[in-house]
Scaffold this active site. Structure first.
Site, PDB file in Angstrom:
ATOM      1  N   HIS A   1     -10.021  -4.986  10.338  1.00  0.00           N
ATOM      2  CA  HIS A   1     -10.569  -4.926   9.059  1.00  0.00           C
ATOM      3  C   HIS A   1     -11.761  -4.182   8.925  1.00  0.00           C
ATOM      4  O   HIS A   1     -12.554  -4.270   7.799  1.00  0.00           O
ATOM      5  CB  HIS A   1     -10.729  -6.434   8.422  1.00  0.00           C
ATOM      6  CG  HIS A   1      -9.539  -7.100   7.855  1.00  0.00           C
ATOM      7  ND1 HIS A   1      -8.268  -7.097   8.546  1.00  0.00           N
ATOM      8  CD2 HIS A   1      -9.268  -7.463   6.812  1.00  0.00           C
ATOM      9  CE1 HIS A   1      -7.422  -7.641   7.806  1.00  0.00           C
ATOM     10  NE2 HIS A   1      -7.957  -8.090   6.547  1.00  0.00           N
TER      11      HIS A   1
ATOM     12  N   GLU B   1       0.878  -0.929   0.016  1.00  0.00           N
ATOM     13  CA  GLU B   1       0.132  -0.021  -0.022  1.00  0.00           C
ATOM     14  C   GLU B   1       0.871   1.118  -0.025  1.00  0.00           C
ATOM     15  O   GLU B   1       0.347   2.133  -0.655  1.00  0.00           O
ATOM     16  CB  GLU B   1      -0.841   0.023   1.259  1.00  0.00           C
ATOM     17  CG  GLU B   1      -2.214  -0.805   1.121  1.00  0.00           C
ATOM     18  CD  GLU B   1      -2.187  -2.238   1.388  1.00  0.00           C
ATOM     19  OE1 GLU B   1      -1.108  -2.618   1.783  1.00  0.00           O
ATOM     20  OE2 GLU B   1      -2.998  -3.138   1.006  1.00  0.00           O
TER      21      GLU B   1
END
Lengths: 327, 389
Positions: A130, A61
């Site tokens: 998450h 990322e």
């Protein structure tokens, strides 16, 4: 003419239309190309545009969000997909320092016309790491725009506007809404960033919500109407810029306000709106602004605990009843 | 992906024997081969950076410069030698010790000094400071203050040049992106992600490690593996690693780096170059340098890149002592004048607080305008964005 399509198809239409319109636009992220998107948002785009413009990345990322920012500094218009905004935390320095501040710290020399988009908020039993709702934390940073569509038509119109925007735009989608069907016009349109939409009208209480919680607000309003409490339901659509005019106009009419926000309550979007409402509507309020947030705990795994933690229609009904107890 | 290739360290060669590249004249953008005029130009640039930094330190002590300030003295041969090996439109990006790169890339020292002084005439209108030197016209993409943060951005610059050339065909030539980083940045995750992406996507970018021996106060050996051969980290990413040992010699730096640039321009594949150098001053202005010995500093001071080149030129009969003295005096005068002008320049108007946050107007935000550095003389007094205010 409008037809019914899924939220994910609306997002894809936005991207493909803009990629046909402007060849500087490209899509990059994990599994966006060969896999057709982890959530099938980019299904078919690899065949349509080729590997030069639909680009799979490694799980990296920091690397690919930084790559997008660098490319945007040179005038390209990247769409960077985070499989989940939860994973954007790995690249926080790129996303929160370099994207929103580059224009300022370069004295107006380098803007960053980039779109970061992906799933935000609880999926279903995904646990603490998450289930991030990044809006409260990220919206704190000046220099970025933030959109959070709740319906397919807005998803398409807002994302198209975001791709054309010269500033960095964070597009917060919800995994739980991707299969939601809704009417979307066939002809081209743009939804302006920074304009809320009144989804239902009523004189008794204003409910402001963003993203998936808009659906909880509408469900609550339908239920409340049965007992004679009529609500204005405002779908915020954008968090930055925030359409306070629409919110304030409604609160001046209803004299009561409930904010539904899927992030944690401390220093949240709901806190911000509460503060702004009391600043501009202090004399109009019959009660304090009520907030419906996630509970102030990490997201749990067990179904019953997760449900207890998240906002839902029941919590909104309770808040509206409390805010309008004097009716 | 290409198989990993390891190249033996490039050994120091007699710079006078290194032939000029055939491509030097291409596009008329590359500086000429190493004739005496070129060498004197490099000497002048290094002197300019040194003098600029001397005056910056004085100004810092006089509180005309604030915040964190990192001095480039000692490393001049790296910025001057590598940038001389590039075309003018090759993008460069660097870390926070960036005054030297800005000046070597041709930024007018006045705009650089005005930025340090927090003045509106600064390259970033006084909003960036010492660690944020940007120059769009000179293809300098910053000045980045978080260690290693520039490395993923560099892959984006290289991606964009490749995209412009191969996908949208708005560019007809390969541009090589050069990303400078310190040895300290080697241990940031972002650097490794950037290296991997550059390798996977075949991006024309050269990562240049300016190995000055210390990540702030932590020696290279205390902070990283392969401390005596940082260039070998390239192997993990399937790219070629190069070592330029004589990083205090601008001619060696230029000549050896030029070969890497030419190769990258030809192959459009990334490279990693380690250049051994030394910063003569502390990490920042507040550093007493207790982590290194006087003997070590003395050893490196004897390799001063300016002394090195001036002695060579004088010995070769290309420069006289008087010419050198004149050059030094001229530069001192020039920088003295820059300091004077910068100290007399106006700070940014308070209105500027809300300019450049967003490109357009909404709420308190007032759009964006370019710094005076990038405006024509007749534009400097008018606000380009006035109508939208």
């Amino acid at each position: 003419m409008a037809r019914e399509i899924e939220f994910r198809d609306a997002l894809r239409e936005a991207m493909t239309e803009e990629m046909h319109r402007d060849e500087r636009v490209f899509l990059m992220g994990e599994e966006v190309a060969q896999y057709n998107g982890a959530y099938k948002v980019s299904r078919g785009m690899l065949e349509e545009f080729g590997a030069e413009r639909i680009i799979d990345t490694p799980i990296s990322e920091t690397g690919f969000s930084g790559l997008g920012i660098g490319a945007a500094m040179m005038g390209l218009r990247p769409i960077i997909e985070f499989m989940s905004w939860s994973f954007s935390l790995v690249s926080a320095d790129q996303v929160l320092n370099n994207a929103p501040k580059m224009l300022y710290m370069s004295g107006g020399q380098f803007g960053v016309p980039i779109v970061f988009r992906g799933n935000d908020g609880a999926g279903g039993q995904l646990g603490s790491t998450h289930s991030w709702c990044v809006e409260s934390m990220f919206a704190n940073v000046p220099g970025l725009k933030m959109i959070i569509p709740a319906f397919p038509d807005d998803a398409k119109g807002l994302l198209k506007s975001a791709i054309r925007d010269d500033d960095p735009v964070f597009c917060l989608e919800s995994e739980r809404l991707l299969s939601l069907k809704g009417e979307v016009p066939e002809e081209e349109y743009l939804t302006p960033i920074g304009e809320a939409r009144v989804r239902r009208t009523g004189n008794d209480c204003t409910i402001v919500a963003f993203g998936r919680p808009v659906h909880f607000a509408l469900e609550a309003a339908t239920e409340l109407a049965k007992s004679g409490i009529e609500c204005d339901v405002i779908d915020g659509r954008s968090i930055r810029p925030l359409d306070m005019d629409t919110i304030a106009t409604s609160v001046r009419k209803t004299n009561a306000c409930v904010v539904v926000d899927q992030s944690w309550p401390f220093a949240s979007i709901a806190s911000e709106i509460s503060a702004q409402v009391q600043e501009c509507c202090f004399d109009d309020l019959d009660n304090h602004v009520h907030r419906v947030n996630n509970d102030d705990v990490p997201a749990p795994y067990a179904t019953n605990l997760e449900q207890a933690m998240l906002p839902h229609a029941g919590k909104v009904i309770e808040a509206v009843r409390s805010a309008t107890y004097n009716l | 992906m290409r198989p990993p290739v390891t190249k033996a360290p490039v050994k120091q060669t007699n710079h006078k024997k290194v032939a000029a590249s055939k491509n030097d004249a291409a596009k008329g953008k590359v500086k000429s081969s190493n004739d005496a005029k070129t060498l004197k130009h490099w000497l002048r640039e290094m002197l300019l950076i040194r003098e600029f930094e001397v005056r910056t330190m004085q100004a810092y002590q006089n509180r005309l410069v604030g915040g964190f300030c990192h001095i480039y003295s000692g490393q001049e041969a790296v910025a001057v030698g590598t940038i001389a090996a590039l075309q003018d439109d090759d993008p460069i990006i660097t870390a926070y010790r960036c005054h030297g790169h800005a000046l070597a890339r041709g930024m007018d020292p006045y705009y650089c000094m005005a930025e340090l002084f927090g003045r509106f005439d600064g390259c970033a209108k006084g909003k960036g400071g010492s660690m944020h030197m940007f120059d769009r016209e000179k293809h300098l993409y910053g000045g980045h203050a978080i260690v290693g943060a520039q490395t993923p951005l560099a892959t984006g610059l290289a991606f964009a040049t490749k995209y412009e050339q191969e996908v949208i065909k708005t560019s007809d030539h390969t541009r090589v992106t050069v990303c400078y980083l310190g040895d300290g940045a080697l241990n940031q995750g972002g650097f490794h992600e950037a290296m991997n992406l550059a390798g996977v996507l075949d991006l024309p970018v050269i990562f240049v490690i300016e190995n000055n021996g210390y990540a702030m106060g932590t020696s290279v050996a205390r902070g990283t593996t392969l401390a005596d051969a940082l260039y070998r980290k390239a192997e993990s990413y399937g790219m070629t690693g190069h070592l330029i040992e004589e990083g205090m010699d601008v001619v060696t730096v230029h000549d050896q780096f030029k070969k890497v640039v030419d190769e990258t321009r030809k192959t459009s594949k990334p490279d990693l170059v380690e250049i051994r150098t030394y910063r003569f001053k502390g990490h920042s202005m507040s550093d007493p340098r207790k982590y290194r010995t006087h003997e070590e500093e003395e050893k490196w001071n004897k390799q001063d890149p300016i002394d090195h080149l001036s002695h060579d030129l004088i010995k070769a009969g290309e420069l006289t002592q008087d010419e050198f003295k004149k050059m030094t005096t001229e530069i001192r005068g020039e920088i003295r004048d820059v300091v004077k002008r910068a100290s007399e320049a106006e700070p940014p108007p308070l209105d500027e607080l809300y300019v450049d946050v967003h490109t357009g107007n909404w709420g308190p935000f007032k759009g964006t305008t370019l710094p005076n550095m990038l405006r024509g003389d007749n534009e400097k007094t008018t606000d380009q964005n006035q109508e939208s205010h």
